[in-house]
Motif scaffolding. Structure first.
Motif, PDB file in Angstrom:
ATOM      1  N   LEU A  26       3.018  14.336  -2.442  1.00 53.27           N
ATOM      2  CA  LEU A  26       1.977  13.896  -1.537  1.00 53.27           C
ATOM      3  C   LEU A  26       2.022  12.407  -1.316  1.00 53.27           C
ATOM      4  CD1 LEU A  26      -0.996  16.094  -2.762  1.00 53.27           C
ATOM      5  CD2 LEU A  26       0.557  16.483  -0.865  1.00 53.27           C
ATOM      6  N   THR A  38      -7.294  27.934  -7.177  1.00 54.35           N
ATOM      7  CA  THR A  38      -6.331  26.862  -7.429  1.00 54.35           C
ATOM      8  C   THR A  38      -5.508  26.566  -6.191  1.00 54.35           C
ATOM      9  OG1 THR A  38      -6.162  27.467  -9.769  1.00 54.35           O
ATOM     10  CG2 THR A  38      -4.380  26.132  -8.859  1.00 54.35           C
ATOM     11  N   GLU A  48      -7.685  24.728  -3.606  1.00 54.72           N
ATOM     12  CA  GLU A  48      -7.901  23.337  -4.020  1.00 54.72           C
ATOM     13  C   GLU A  48      -6.648  22.508  -3.790  1.00 54.72           C
ATOM     14  OE1 GLU A  48      -9.160  23.579  -8.065  1.00 54.72           O
ATOM     15  OE2 GLU A  48     -11.188  24.291  -7.576  1.00 54.72           O
ATOM     16  N   SER A  49      -5.494  23.088  -4.071  1.00 56.97           N
ATOM     17  CA  SER A  49      -4.229  22.395  -3.856  1.00 56.97           C
ATOM     18  C   SER A  49      -4.020  22.101  -2.379  1.00 56.97           C
ATOM     19  CB  SER A  49      -3.070  23.239  -4.395  1.00 56.97           C
ATOM     20  OG  SER A  49      -1.831  22.646  -4.088  1.00 56.97           O
ATOM     21  N   ALA A  94      -6.393  21.864  -0.120  1.00 51.32           N
ATOM     22  CA  ALA A  94      -7.405  20.895   0.298  1.00 51.32           C
ATOM     23  C   ALA A  94      -6.956  19.478  -0.052  1.00 51.32           C
ATOM     24  CB  ALA A  94      -8.740  21.213  -0.366  1.00 51.32           C
ATOM     25  N   ASN A  95      -6.409  19.297  -1.244  1.00 50.33           N
ATOM     26  CA  ASN A  95      -5.920  17.981  -1.656  1.00 50.33           C
ATOM     27  C   ASN A  95      -4.749  17.550  -0.788  1.00 50.33           C
ATOM     28  OD1 ASN A  95      -7.788  17.805  -3.750  1.00 50.33           O
ATOM     29  ND2 ASN A  95      -6.411  18.737  -5.246  1.00 50.33           N
ATOM     30  N   GLN A  96      -3.901  18.494  -0.460  1.00 50.23           N
ATOM     31  CA  GLN A  96      -2.751  18.190   0.377  1.00 50.23           C
ATOM     32  C   GLN A  96      -3.199  17.800   1.790  1.00 50.23           C
ATOM     33  OE1 GLN A  96       0.267  21.196   2.056  1.00 50.23           O
ATOM     34  NE2 GLN A  96       1.091  20.603   0.060  1.00 50.23           N
ATOM     35  N   SER A  97      -4.146  18.545   2.340  1.00 42.82           N
ATOM     36  CA  SER A  97      -4.652  18.240   3.681  1.00 42.82           C
ATOM     37  C   SER A  97      -5.279  16.852   3.735  1.00 42.82           C
ATOM     38  CB  SER A  97      -5.689  19.290   4.096  1.00 42.82           C
ATOM     39  OG  SER A  97      -5.126  20.582   4.096  1.00 42.82           O
ATOM     40  N   LYS A  98      -5.991  16.504   2.655  1.00 41.61           N
ATOM     41  CA  LYS A  98      -6.609  15.179   2.584  1.00 41.61           C
ATOM     42  C   LYS A  98      -5.545  14.094   2.528  1.00 41.61           C
ATOM     43  CE  LYS A  98      -9.963  12.494  -0.105  1.00 41.61           C
ATOM     44  NZ  LYS A  98     -10.885  12.512  -1.280  1.00 41.61           N
ATOM     45  N   ALA A  99      -4.512  14.310   1.724  1.00 36.69           N
ATOM     46  CA  ALA A  99      -3.432  13.333   1.599  1.00 36.69           C
ATOM     47  C   ALA A  99      -2.679  13.163   2.911  1.00 36.69           C
ATOM     48  CB  ALA A  99      -2.465  13.763   0.492  1.00 36.69           C
ATOM     49  N   LYS A 123       1.415   9.842   2.010  1.00 32.97           N
ATOM     50  CA  LYS A 123       0.515   8.700   2.025  1.00 32.97           C
ATOM     51  C   LYS A 123       1.251   7.460   2.491  1.00 32.97           C
ATOM     52  CE  LYS A 123      -2.534  10.335  -1.668  1.00 32.97           C
ATOM     53  NZ  LYS A 123      -3.032  10.078  -3.028  1.00 32.97           N
TER      54      LYS A 123
END
Length: 231
Positions: free
Chosen positions: A2, A178, A181-182, A184-189, A6
């Motif tokens: 990720l 899980t 959540e993974s 979601a974190n990836q989409s945010k990154a 960024k």
């Protein structure tokens, strides 16, 4: 993995601005930008539903929400683009895989559909997922006085003669949490702000075109042609 994204977006403030701006205007207009990154640091597809030739050079990664109207429209287009008849029209070096990623942002129903689809993939396999994926985009879910929204999804699955007990067990064990959540974190990154969002990756060169919004089959063909053109 990720951190690569960024870095990619941090070096392109104009790209971020355009990406967010178009995300505010949910429309059929598309936006794309061409970048080059190391394919080894792009995405791991091992746990993703994937469709297309095993030896495909290109990968189309879609982030979508089952409750999103434009995602439903784009699903119809992608289904035609990835049909065997259309893939045969492409040159052998232009074959594409289709990877689906959940991006549930439109409320509880979006999340319930996404977690159910994840359980279908985990318990019943890749082929069953794509069948269910198509159902979720093309058929309405109809809760009743006897069935709540989740139970209506189980009923939809049972009509495919699938072992629904496996899906219910997966749901009870929260096996999907899980993964969500993974994602979601990836989409945010990735700074995703609109559905559908997508990436077209050349797994050989690492060149990736990023964008969001709907595309026609002709535009998808042109995007693939653009991907084969040197930067």
């Amino acid at each position: 993995m990720l951190n690569s994204f960024k870095e990619l977006f941090s070096k392109s403030p104009i790209l971020i601005g355009l990406f967010l701006l178009i995300g505010l205007f949910i429309s059929t207009q598309s936006f794309s930008s061409q970048q080059t990154i190391d394919p080894n640091h792009f995405l791991n597809f091992d746990s993703d539903p994937i469709q297309g030739p095993n030896d495909a050079r290109f990968v189309f990664i879609e982030y979508a929400d089952y409750q999103c109207l434009y995602c439903k429209e784009f699903h119809q287009t992608l289904s035609k683009w990835f049909s065997a008849s259309h893939q045969k029209k492409l040159n052998s070096g232009q074959q594409v895989n289709w990877v689906f990623r959940h991006f549930p942002v439109l409320g509880t129903k979006s999340t319930v559909k996404a977690k159910t689809a994840i359980c279908v993939l985990e318990q019943l396999g890749n082929e069953a997922f794509w069948q269910f994926n198509d159902l979720l985009f093309t058929q309405p879910v109809k809760p009743s006085n006897r069935l709540n929204y989740q139970q209506s999804l189980w009923l939809m699955a049972s009509k495919q003669n699938w072992d629904v007990d496996l899906l219910i067990q997966c749901d009870n064990e929260q096996n999907h949490q899980t993964k969500l959540e993974s994602l979601a974190n990836q989409s945010k990154a990735l700074n995703l702000s609109a559905t559908p969002s997508w990436f077209l990756l050349d797994s050989v060169t690492g060149k990736v075109i990023v964008g969001n919004g709907n595309l026609s089959i002709l535009q998808l063909d042109q995007l693939l042609l653009q991907q084969t053109t040197p930067l």
